[in-house]
Design a protein around this motif. Structure first.
Motif, PDB file in Angstrom:
ATOM      1  N   GLU A 166      35.939  25.154  32.679  1.00 48.36           N
ATOM      2  CA  GLU A 166      35.898  26.505  32.500  1.00 48.36           C
ATOM      3  C   GLU A 166      37.110  27.014  32.812  1.00 48.36           C
ATOM      4  O   GLU A 166      37.803  26.846  33.802  1.00 48.36           O
ATOM      5  CB  GLU A 166      34.826  26.977  33.666  1.00 48.36           C
ATOM      6  CG  GLU A 166      34.593  28.426  33.450  1.00 48.36           C
ATOM      7  CD  GLU A 166      33.617  28.908  34.428  1.00 48.36           C
ATOM      8  OE1 GLU A 166      33.272  30.156  34.727  1.00 48.36           O
ATOM      9  OE2 GLU A 166      33.114  28.054  35.374  1.00 48.36           O
ATOM     10  N   ILE A 167      37.504  28.139  32.066  1.00 52.57           N
ATOM     11  CA  ILE A 167      38.989  28.726  32.079  1.00 52.57           C
ATOM     12  C   ILE A 167      38.766  30.011  32.497  1.00 52.57           C
ATOM     13  O   ILE A 167      37.776  30.916  31.832  1.00 52.57           O
ATOM     14  CB  ILE A 167      39.774  28.499  30.824  1.00 52.57           C
ATOM     15  CG1 ILE A 167      39.786  27.178  30.426  1.00 52.57           C
ATOM     16  CG2 ILE A 167      41.010  29.224  30.791  1.00 52.57           C
ATOM     17  CD1 ILE A 167      40.600  26.874  29.060  1.00 52.57           C
ATOM     18  N   LEU A 168      39.529  30.906  33.295  1.00 47.02           N
ATOM     19  CA  LEU A 168      39.339  32.228  33.638  1.00 47.02           C
ATOM     20  C   LEU A 168      40.676  32.814  33.692  1.00 47.02           C
ATOM     21  O   LEU A 168      41.599  32.215  34.443  1.00 47.02           O
ATOM     22  CB  LEU A 168      38.674  32.527  34.882  1.00 47.02           C
ATOM     23  CG  LEU A 168      38.242  33.788  35.316  1.00 47.02           C
ATOM     24  CD1 LEU A 168      36.889  33.919  35.849  1.00 47.02           C
ATOM     25  CD2 LEU A 168      39.173  34.449  36.138  1.00 47.02           C
ATOM     26  N   GLU A 169      41.058  34.043  33.118  1.00 43.89           N
ATOM     27  CA  GLU A 169      42.368  34.489  33.294  1.00 43.89           C
ATOM     28  C   GLU A 169      42.329  36.008  34.006  1.00 43.89           C
ATOM     29  O   GLU A 169      41.321  36.615  33.535  1.00 43.89           O
ATOM     30  CB  GLU A 169      43.099  34.738  31.953  1.00 43.89           C
ATOM     31  CG  GLU A 169      43.566  33.494  31.377  1.00 43.89           C
ATOM     32  CD  GLU A 169      44.476  33.644  30.218  1.00 43.89           C
ATOM     33  OE1 GLU A 169      45.070  32.913  29.386  1.00 43.89           O
ATOM     34  OE2 GLU A 169      44.274  34.913  29.578  1.00 43.89           O
ATOM     35  N   VAL A 170      43.282  36.326  34.602  1.00 46.84           N
ATOM     36  CA  VAL A 170      43.200  37.513  35.278  1.00 46.84           C
ATOM     37  C   VAL A 170      44.520  38.256  34.856  1.00 46.84           C
ATOM     38  O   VAL A 170      45.623  37.464  35.130  1.00 46.84           O
ATOM     39  CB  VAL A 170      43.219  37.542  36.881  1.00 46.84           C
ATOM     40  CG1 VAL A 170      43.373  38.954  37.484  1.00 46.84           C
ATOM     41  CG2 VAL A 170      41.724  36.767  37.033  1.00 46.84           C
ATOM     42  N   PHE A 220      39.231  37.769  31.932  1.00 49.40           N
ATOM     43  CA  PHE A 220      38.509  37.000  30.816  1.00 49.40           C
ATOM     44  C   PHE A 220      38.005  35.670  31.033  1.00 49.40           C
ATOM     45  O   PHE A 220      38.954  35.020  31.842  1.00 49.40           O
ATOM     46  CB  PHE A 220      39.369  36.707  29.518  1.00 49.40           C
ATOM     47  CG  PHE A 220      39.087  36.162  28.383  1.00 49.40           C
ATOM     48  CD1 PHE A 220      38.444  36.676  27.576  1.00 49.40           C
ATOM     49  CD2 PHE A 220      39.379  34.998  28.272  1.00 49.40           C
ATOM     50  CE1 PHE A 220      37.618  35.928  26.527  1.00 49.40           C
ATOM     51  CE2 PHE A 220      38.850  33.636  27.285  1.00 49.40           C
ATOM     52  CZ  PHE A 220      37.856  34.593  26.216  1.00 49.40           C
ATOM     53  N   GLY A 221      36.922  35.340  30.715  1.00 52.94           N
ATOM     54  CA  GLY A 221      36.418  33.932  31.094  1.00 52.94           C
ATOM     55  C   GLY A 221      35.712  33.185  29.887  1.00 52.94           C
ATOM     56  O   GLY A 221      35.033  33.938  29.184  1.00 52.94           O
ATOM     57  N   SER A 222      35.774  31.813  29.780  1.00 61.41           N
ATOM     58  CA  SER A 222      35.196  31.120  28.758  1.00 61.41           C
ATOM     59  C   SER A 222      33.700  31.183  28.990  1.00 61.41           C
ATOM     60  O   SER A 222      32.913  30.869  27.925  1.00 61.41           O
ATOM     61  CB  SER A 222      35.870  29.708  28.727  1.00 61.41           C
ATOM     62  OG  SER A 222      35.544  29.087  29.931  1.00 61.41           O
ATOM     63  N   CYS A 223      33.171  31.050  30.059  1.00 63.80           N
ATOM     64  CA  CYS A 223      31.820  31.364  30.436  1.00 63.80           C
ATOM     65  C   CYS A 223      31.239  32.546  30.829  1.00 63.80           C
ATOM     66  O   CYS A 223      31.737  33.307  31.669  1.00 63.80           O
ATOM     67  CB  CYS A 223      31.555  30.015  31.649  1.00 63.80           C
ATOM     68  SG  CYS A 223      29.888  30.568  32.048  1.00 63.80           S
ATOM     69  N   HIS A 280      30.981  40.225  26.327  1.00 59.63           N
ATOM     70  CA  HIS A 280      30.334  39.478  27.458  1.00 59.63           C
ATOM     71  C   HIS A 280      31.339  38.364  28.100  1.00 59.63           C
ATOM     72  O   HIS A 280      30.911  38.024  29.375  1.00 59.63           O
ATOM     73  CB  HIS A 280      29.327  38.512  26.753  1.00 59.63           C
ATOM     74  CG  HIS A 280      28.004  39.218  26.318  1.00 59.63           C
ATOM     75  ND1 HIS A 280      27.267  39.806  26.970  1.00 59.63           N
ATOM     76  CD2 HIS A 280      27.541  39.290  25.075  1.00 59.63           C
ATOM     77  CE1 HIS A 280      26.298  40.478  26.270  1.00 59.63           C
ATOM     78  NE2 HIS A 280      26.320  40.030  24.910  1.00 59.63           N
ATOM     79  N   HIS A 281      32.480  38.450  27.704  1.00 58.54           N
ATOM     80  CA  HIS A 281      33.529  37.283  28.250  1.00 58.54           C
ATOM     81  C   HIS A 281      34.757  37.962  28.998  1.00 58.54           C
ATOM     82  O   HIS A 281      35.365  37.414  29.457  1.00 58.54           O
ATOM     83  CB  HIS A 281      34.054  36.518  26.928  1.00 58.54           C
ATOM     84  CG  HIS A 281      33.202  35.333  26.746  1.00 58.54           C
ATOM     85  ND1 HIS A 281      32.870  34.211  27.182  1.00 58.54           N
ATOM     86  CD2 HIS A 281      32.229  35.476  25.554  1.00 58.54           C
ATOM     87  CE1 HIS A 281      31.938  33.656  26.503  1.00 58.54           C
ATOM     88  NE2 HIS A 281      31.522  34.474  25.576  1.00 58.54           N
ATOM     89  N   ASP A 282      34.718  39.575  29.022  1.00 61.65           N
ATOM     90  CA  ASP A 282      35.771  40.168  29.961  1.00 61.65           C
ATOM     91  C   ASP A 282      35.137  41.324  30.445  1.00 61.65           C
ATOM     92  O   ASP A 282      34.246  41.836  30.087  1.00 61.65           O
ATOM     93  CB  ASP A 282      36.812  40.223  28.831  1.00 61.65           C
ATOM     94  CG  ASP A 282      36.661  41.132  27.647  1.00 61.65           C
ATOM     95  OD1 ASP A 282      35.494  41.572  27.443  1.00 61.65           O
ATOM     96  OD2 ASP A 282      37.757  41.675  27.281  1.00 61.65           O
ATOM     97  N   MET A 283      36.129  41.877  31.406  1.00 59.47           N
ATOM     98  CA  MET A 283      35.978  43.004  31.881  1.00 59.47           C
ATOM     99  C   MET A 283      37.117  43.757  32.366  1.00 59.47           C
ATOM    100  O   MET A 283      38.292  43.050  32.479  1.00 59.47           O
ATOM    101  CB  MET A 283      35.061  42.803  33.302  1.00 59.47           C
ATOM    102  CG  MET A 283      36.085  42.299  34.542  1.00 59.47           C
ATOM    103  SD  MET A 283      34.944  42.093  35.979  1.00 59.47           S
ATOM    104  CE  MET A 283      34.146  40.683  35.481  1.00 59.47           C
ATOM    105  N   VAL A 284      37.279  45.146  32.384  1.00 63.71           N
ATOM    106  CA  VAL A 284      38.418  46.000  32.654  1.00 63.71           C
ATOM    107  C   VAL A 284      38.006  46.985  33.854  1.00 63.71           C
ATOM    108  O   VAL A 284      37.247  47.557  33.802  1.00 63.71           O
ATOM    109  CB  VAL A 284      38.788  46.877  31.349  1.00 63.71           C
ATOM    110  CG1 VAL A 284      39.976  47.367  31.628  1.00 63.71           C
ATOM    111  CG2 VAL A 284      39.226  45.615  30.278  1.00 63.71           C
ATOM    112  N   PHE A 285      39.023  46.999  34.680  1.00 60.64           N
ATOM    113  CA  PHE A 285      39.077  48.127  35.780  1.00 60.64           C
ATOM    114  C   PHE A 285      40.382  48.410  36.294  1.00 60.64           C
ATOM    115  O   PHE A 285      41.348  47.523  35.759  1.00 60.64           O
ATOM    116  CB  PHE A 285      37.982  47.733  36.840  1.00 60.64           C
ATOM    117  CG  PHE A 285      38.416  46.554  37.748  1.00 60.64           C
ATOM    118  CD1 PHE A 285      39.286  46.318  38.736  1.00 60.64           C
ATOM    119  CD2 PHE A 285      37.983  45.381  36.962  1.00 60.64           C
ATOM    120  CE1 PHE A 285      39.611  45.350  39.416  1.00 60.64           C
ATOM    121  CE2 PHE A 285      38.627  44.006  37.697  1.00 60.64           C
ATOM    122  CZ  PHE A 285      39.145  44.324  38.998  1.00 60.64           C
TER     123      PHE A 285
END
Length: 276
Positions: free
Chosen positions: A109-113, A127-130, A173-178
């Motif tokens: 599983e990969i996640l980027e900030v 952003f996350g792959s899951c 569904h794979h990312d969020m912004v704040f």
């Protein structure tokens, strides 16, 4: 022997205690026949059934009989050996599930900030792959907005004025912004955005503090920081890349009749509970 409620087995020197009904989940299996003394492979010694097989792998066999689910640890690798053990015990539905090992193996599983500072505001994009992991993280992160005057934007705690919660931006569904910090566009009133990340109860306005709390939360959740790089030197966008091995959901066996009844050993359907 079939009427005994509690059965003790010694498998490869490892002792197991279970119910007879658990071993009879599949009446045609060798474990069920063992209780009726129908299989000479299993010797009854001092009230315990002795089985000359791998005791560690038998723990997964017994767990399957109790739950009708195959759920293996992330570091498990003996799929072929466990499948052979299932075939030895006559548990062919379990062997069929284990043949789908591509669905049982853990996934990377990969996640980027992504983080950037612009004047008195900090911007975050995750952003996350899951998608299920991103959804869980979105439930932990809350953003609050309020107006302040005569207070430095770098104050780590909100004023006593009530704050209004803001929804997170979810481009997919794979990312969020704040974002957090202050906006001076409202004249002498500062529009301030605070971020809270559960289980920490603080509401932070300083972007560097929020970044530190976010990275710490991910590390505690099992992620490993793999790299840090500057995505855009002009806009000063930093990218933090995380990885972890994600345990897949278990494969569940659906039987045609109540387990333990005739026909229960027939595999009707293998249901895969897939994460998004």
């Amino acid at each position: 022997m079939s009427n005994r409620e509690v059965v003790i087995l010694s498998v490869g020197g490892v002792r197991f205690v279970t119910r007879a009904s658990t071993l009879q989940q599949f009446p045609e299996s060798r474990l069920a026949r063992m209780l009726n003394d129908d299989d000479q492979e299993f010797k009854l010694v001092n009230g315990e059934f002795f089985v000359d097989r791998d005791g560690t792998l038998f723990s997964y066999i017994l767990d399957f009989l109790r739950t009708l689910q195959v759920s293996l640890p992330t570091d498990f690798s003996d799929y072929e050996r466990l499948q052979r053990e299932a075939e030895f015990y006559g548990l062919y539905p379990l062997a069929d599930l284990l043949s789908q090992k591509h669905l049982l193996k853990p996934r990377l599983e990969i996640l980027e900030v992504r983080f950037s500072l612009r004047e008195m505001q900090a911007f975050f994009r995750i952003f996350g792959s899951c998608s299920s992991t991103v959804e869980t993280l979105a439930e932990q992160i809350s953003v609050f907005v309020g107006q302040q005057s005569g207070q430095s934007w770098s104050s780590p705690f909100p004023s006593q004025k009530p704050l209004i919660p803001l929804p997170l931006e979810r481009p997919s569904h794979h990312d969020m912004v704040f974002q957090c910090g202050t906006d001076c566009s409202a004249g002498d009133q500062l529009v301030a955005r605070y971020v809270s990340i559960k289980p920490d109860s603080r509401k932070l306005i300083n972007g560097v503090n929020v970044l530190g709390l976010l990275l710490d939360t991910l590390l505690k959740d099992g992620f490993c920081l793999r790299s840090t790089r500057m995505v855009s030197s002009e806009e000063k966008v930093e990218c933090y890349s995380f990885e972890r091995m994600r345990r897949p959901p278990g494969l569940t066996l659906t039987v045609s009749q109540t387990p333990g009844s005739p026909g229960a050993s027939q595999l009707k359907k293998s249901q895969v509970q897939k994460g998004k």
